[in-house]
Design a protein around this motif. Structure first.
Motif, PDB file in Angstrom:
ATOM      1  N   LEU A   1      -1.271   3.723 -11.006  1.00 43.86           N
ATOM      2  CA  LEU A   1      -0.340   2.951 -10.189  1.00 43.86           C
ATOM      3  C   LEU A   1      -0.210   1.556 -10.784  1.00 43.86           C
ATOM      4  O   LEU A   1      -1.186   0.812 -10.900  1.00 43.86           O
ATOM      5  N   TYR A   2       1.016   1.219 -11.190  1.00 42.68           N
ATOM      6  CA  TYR A   2       1.318  -0.134 -11.623  1.00 42.68           C
ATOM      7  C   TYR A   2       1.694  -0.931 -10.374  1.00 42.68           C
ATOM      8  O   TYR A   2       2.540  -0.492  -9.581  1.00 42.68           O
ATOM      9  N   TYR A   3       1.093  -2.103 -10.213  1.00 47.74           N
ATOM     10  CA  TYR A   3       1.250  -2.810  -8.949  1.00 47.74           C
ATOM     11  C   TYR A   3       1.106  -4.314  -9.154  1.00 47.74           C
ATOM     12  O   TYR A   3       0.812  -4.786 -10.251  1.00 47.74           O
ATOM     13  N   HIS A   4       1.345  -5.051  -8.078  1.00 49.53           N
ATOM     14  CA  HIS A   4       0.985  -6.458  -8.005  1.00 49.53           C
ATOM     15  C   HIS A   4       0.109  -6.609  -6.770  1.00 49.53           C
ATOM     16  O   HIS A   4       0.413  -6.023  -5.724  1.00 49.53           O
ATOM     17  N   PRO A   5      -0.988  -7.361  -6.844  1.00 46.92           N
ATOM     18  CA  PRO A   5      -1.936  -7.424  -5.731  1.00 46.92           C
ATOM     19  C   PRO A   5      -1.340  -7.907  -4.415  1.00 46.92           C
ATOM     20  O   PRO A   5      -1.860  -7.592  -3.347  1.00 46.92           O
ATOM     21  N   GLN A   6      -0.244  -8.676  -4.479  1.00 46.40           N
ATOM     22  CA  GLN A   6       0.351  -9.205  -3.255  1.00 46.40           C
ATOM     23  C   GLN A   6       1.583  -8.428  -2.792  1.00 46.40           C
ATOM     24  O   GLN A   6       2.148  -8.751  -1.752  1.00 46.40           O
ATOM     25  N   SER A   7       1.973  -7.426  -3.522  1.00 45.81           N
ATOM     26  CA  SER A   7       3.179  -6.673  -3.169  1.00 45.81           C
ATOM     27  C   SER A   7       2.959  -5.798  -1.944  1.00 45.81           C
ATOM     28  O   SER A   7       2.066  -4.941  -1.932  1.00 45.81           O
ATOM     29  N   ASN A   8       3.770  -5.987  -0.919  1.00 44.18           N
ATOM     30  CA  ASN A   8       3.682  -5.137   0.278  1.00 44.18           C
ATOM     31  C   ASN A   8       4.063  -3.702  -0.050  1.00 44.18           C
ATOM     32  O   ASN A   8       3.485  -2.747   0.503  1.00 44.18           O
ATOM     33  N   PHE A   9       5.004  -3.517  -0.967  1.00 45.41           N
ATOM     34  CA  PHE A   9       5.435  -2.164  -1.316  1.00 45.41           C
ATOM     35  C   PHE A   9       4.357  -1.424  -2.113  1.00 45.41           C
ATOM     36  O   PHE A   9       4.144  -0.225  -1.915  1.00 45.41           O
ATOM     37  N   ALA A  10       3.680  -2.134  -2.997  1.00 47.51           N
ATOM     38  CA  ALA A  10       2.576  -1.514  -3.726  1.00 47.51           C
ATOM     39  C   ALA A  10       1.415  -1.208  -2.784  1.00 47.51           C
ATOM     40  O   ALA A  10       0.726  -0.189  -2.930  1.00 47.51           O
ATOM     41  N   ARG A  11       1.195  -2.079  -1.806  1.00 48.28           N
ATOM     42  CA  ARG A  11       0.105  -1.830  -0.848  1.00 48.28           C
ATOM     43  C   ARG A  11       0.345  -0.541  -0.065  1.00 48.28           C
ATOM     44  O   ARG A  11      -0.604   0.184   0.233  1.00 48.28           O
ATOM     45  N   LYS A  12       1.572  -0.277   0.295  1.00 44.96           N
ATOM     46  CA  LYS A  12       1.902   0.986   0.975  1.00 44.96           C
ATOM     47  C   LYS A  12       1.328   2.176   0.216  1.00 44.96           C
ATOM     48  O   LYS A  12       0.700   3.073   0.792  1.00 44.96           O
ATOM     49  N   ILE A  13       1.560   2.186  -1.087  1.00 40.46           N
ATOM     50  CA  ILE A  13       1.151   3.334  -1.896  1.00 40.46           C
ATOM     51  C   ILE A  13      -0.356   3.338  -2.121  1.00 40.46           C
ATOM     52  O   ILE A  13      -0.986   4.400  -2.141  1.00 40.46           O
ATOM     53  N   ARG A  14      -0.955   2.179  -2.242  1.00 39.01           N
ATOM     54  CA  ARG A  14      -2.411   2.129  -2.386  1.00 39.01           C
ATOM     55  C   ARG A  14      -3.092   2.715  -1.154  1.00 39.01           C
ATOM     56  O   ARG A  14      -4.055   3.488  -1.266  1.00 39.01           O
ATOM     57  N   ILE A  15      -2.597   2.373   0.023  1.00 38.81           N
ATOM     58  CA  ILE A  15      -3.156   2.940   1.264  1.00 38.81           C
ATOM     59  C   ILE A  15      -2.963   4.443   1.289  1.00 38.81           C
ATOM     60  O   ILE A  15      -3.887   5.200   1.625  1.00 38.81           O
ATOM     61  N   LEU A  16      -1.779   4.889   0.925  1.00 39.89           N
ATOM     62  CA  LEU A  16      -1.483   6.317   0.931  1.00 39.89           C
ATOM     63  C   LEU A  16      -2.395   7.080  -0.033  1.00 39.89           C
ATOM     64  O   LEU A  16      -2.946   8.138   0.311  1.00 39.89           O
ATOM     65  N   LEU A  17      -2.583   6.550  -1.226  1.00 41.94           N
ATOM     66  CA  LEU A  17      -3.452   7.193  -2.207  1.00 41.94           C
ATOM     67  C   LEU A  17      -4.894   7.272  -1.708  1.00 41.94           C
ATOM     68  O   LEU A  17      -5.576   8.289  -1.895  1.00 41.94           O
ATOM     69  N   MET A  18      -5.353   6.213  -1.069  1.00 47.19           N
ATOM     70  CA  MET A  18      -6.712   6.219  -0.530  1.00 47.19           C
ATOM     71  C   MET A  18      -6.866   7.230   0.604  1.00 47.19           C
ATOM     72  O   MET A  18      -7.862   7.951   0.685  1.00 47.19           O
ATOM     73  N   GLU A  19      -5.879   7.278   1.483  1.00 45.85           N
ATOM     74  CA  GLU A  19      -5.953   8.214   2.601  1.00 45.85           C
ATOM     75  C   GLU A  19      -5.942   9.667   2.121  1.00 45.85           C
ATOM     76  O   GLU A  19      -6.584  10.537   2.712  1.00 45.85           O
ATOM     77  N   LYS A  20      -5.224   9.923   1.041  1.00 49.61           N
ATOM     78  CA  LYS A  20      -5.151  11.281   0.499  1.00 49.61           C
ATOM     79  C   LYS A  20      -6.278  11.573  -0.490  1.00 49.61           C
ATOM     80  O   LYS A  20      -6.353  12.674  -1.032  1.00 49.61           O
ATOM     81  N   LYS A  21      -7.129  10.548  -0.717  1.00 45.49           N
ATOM     82  CA  LYS A  21      -8.286  10.700  -1.615  1.00 45.49           C
ATOM     83  C   LYS A  21      -7.866  11.187  -3.015  1.00 45.49           C
ATOM     84  O   LYS A  21      -8.467  12.087  -3.599  1.00 45.49           O
ATOM     85  N   ILE A  22      -6.819  10.562  -3.526  1.00 49.30           N
ATOM     86  CA  ILE A  22      -6.335  10.858  -4.873  1.00 49.30           C
ATOM     87  C   ILE A  22      -6.972   9.879  -5.853  1.00 49.30           C
ATOM     88  O   ILE A  22      -6.912   8.656  -5.652  1.00 49.30           O
TER      89      ILE A  22
END
Length: 208
Positions: A5-26
């Motif tokens: 995942l390419y992201y920026h630490p403060q991006s709200n849109f990137a945070r959405k996907i980080r949470i999703l990936l963690m919840e799905k244990k990917i």
């Protein structure tokens, strides 16, 4: 190949996907992108030049947080973060779109403030009007249900909204918490979830 995942630490849109990936244990790797000086290799991966960008283990590249979320729901369905019935799925998409729109307005208003220090332009006033129109809609729903789609469990709608409200706190202020108690309680409750706690954006200055 591991997912990335390419992201920026403060991006709200990137945070959405980080949470999703963690919840799905990917399992995935993170690579931070400096958005004020995007490297050429990133622009080749993402011609639109935005984060997040998800690269799956088979090399599939997806950009735009809503498209990434849909992709992950289809390919990695457990646990589901989007309802499976047609009507509920549409309702989830509607809330997610409104949350993302709120996030876009916050980003635009913050950037306008950077370039118009000391004065408020008509465009800034219009953005604030749009933000002020959207926020009460979330409050009205959360007067009735624990989560945006009901009382049973959170969903992609809640994740998207959570990230946009947190971005409002980061870039603008937290004044909305004084006016909207149900929204505030929902926001605070979700921050007890591990994936939410682990993705709180840093407060240092930076461009989304």
């Amino acid at each position: 190949m591991t997912c990335k995942l390419y992201y920026h630490p403060q991006s709200n849109f990137a945070r959405k996907i980080r949470i999703l990936l963690m919840e799905k244990k990917i399992d995935y790797e993170l690579e931070a992108i400096e958005l004020s000086a995007k490297p050429e290799y990133f622009l080749k991966i993402s011609p639109i030049g935005k984060v997040p960008v998800f690269v799956d283990e088979d090399g599939t590249v997806i950009w735009d947080s809503s498209l990434i979320a849909e992709y992950l729901e289809e390919k990695y369905p457990h646990p589901h973060l989007c309802p499976q019935t047609f009507q509920e799925k549409i309702a989830c998409r509607k809330w997610e779109e409104m949350a993302d729109t709120l996030g876009d307005h916050v980003i635009d208003l913050w950037i306008q403030g950077l370039f118009n220090q000391g004065k408020v332009t008509r465009y800034q006033s219009l953005l604030q009007e749009k933000i002020s129109r959207i926020i009460p809609v979330f409050e009205e729903q959360l007067k009735q249900t624990k989560y945006l789609l009901g009382n049973e469990t959170w969903s992609m709608a809640d994740i998207a909204a959570l990230c946009s409200f947190a971005y409002h706190d980061l870039r603008l202020n937290e004044d909305w918490k004084n006016k909207y108690p149900h929204l505030k309680n929902w926001f605070n409750d979700l921050h007890n979830i591990e994936s939410v706690k682990l993705t709180v954006p840093p407060k240092k200055a930076g461009i989304k």
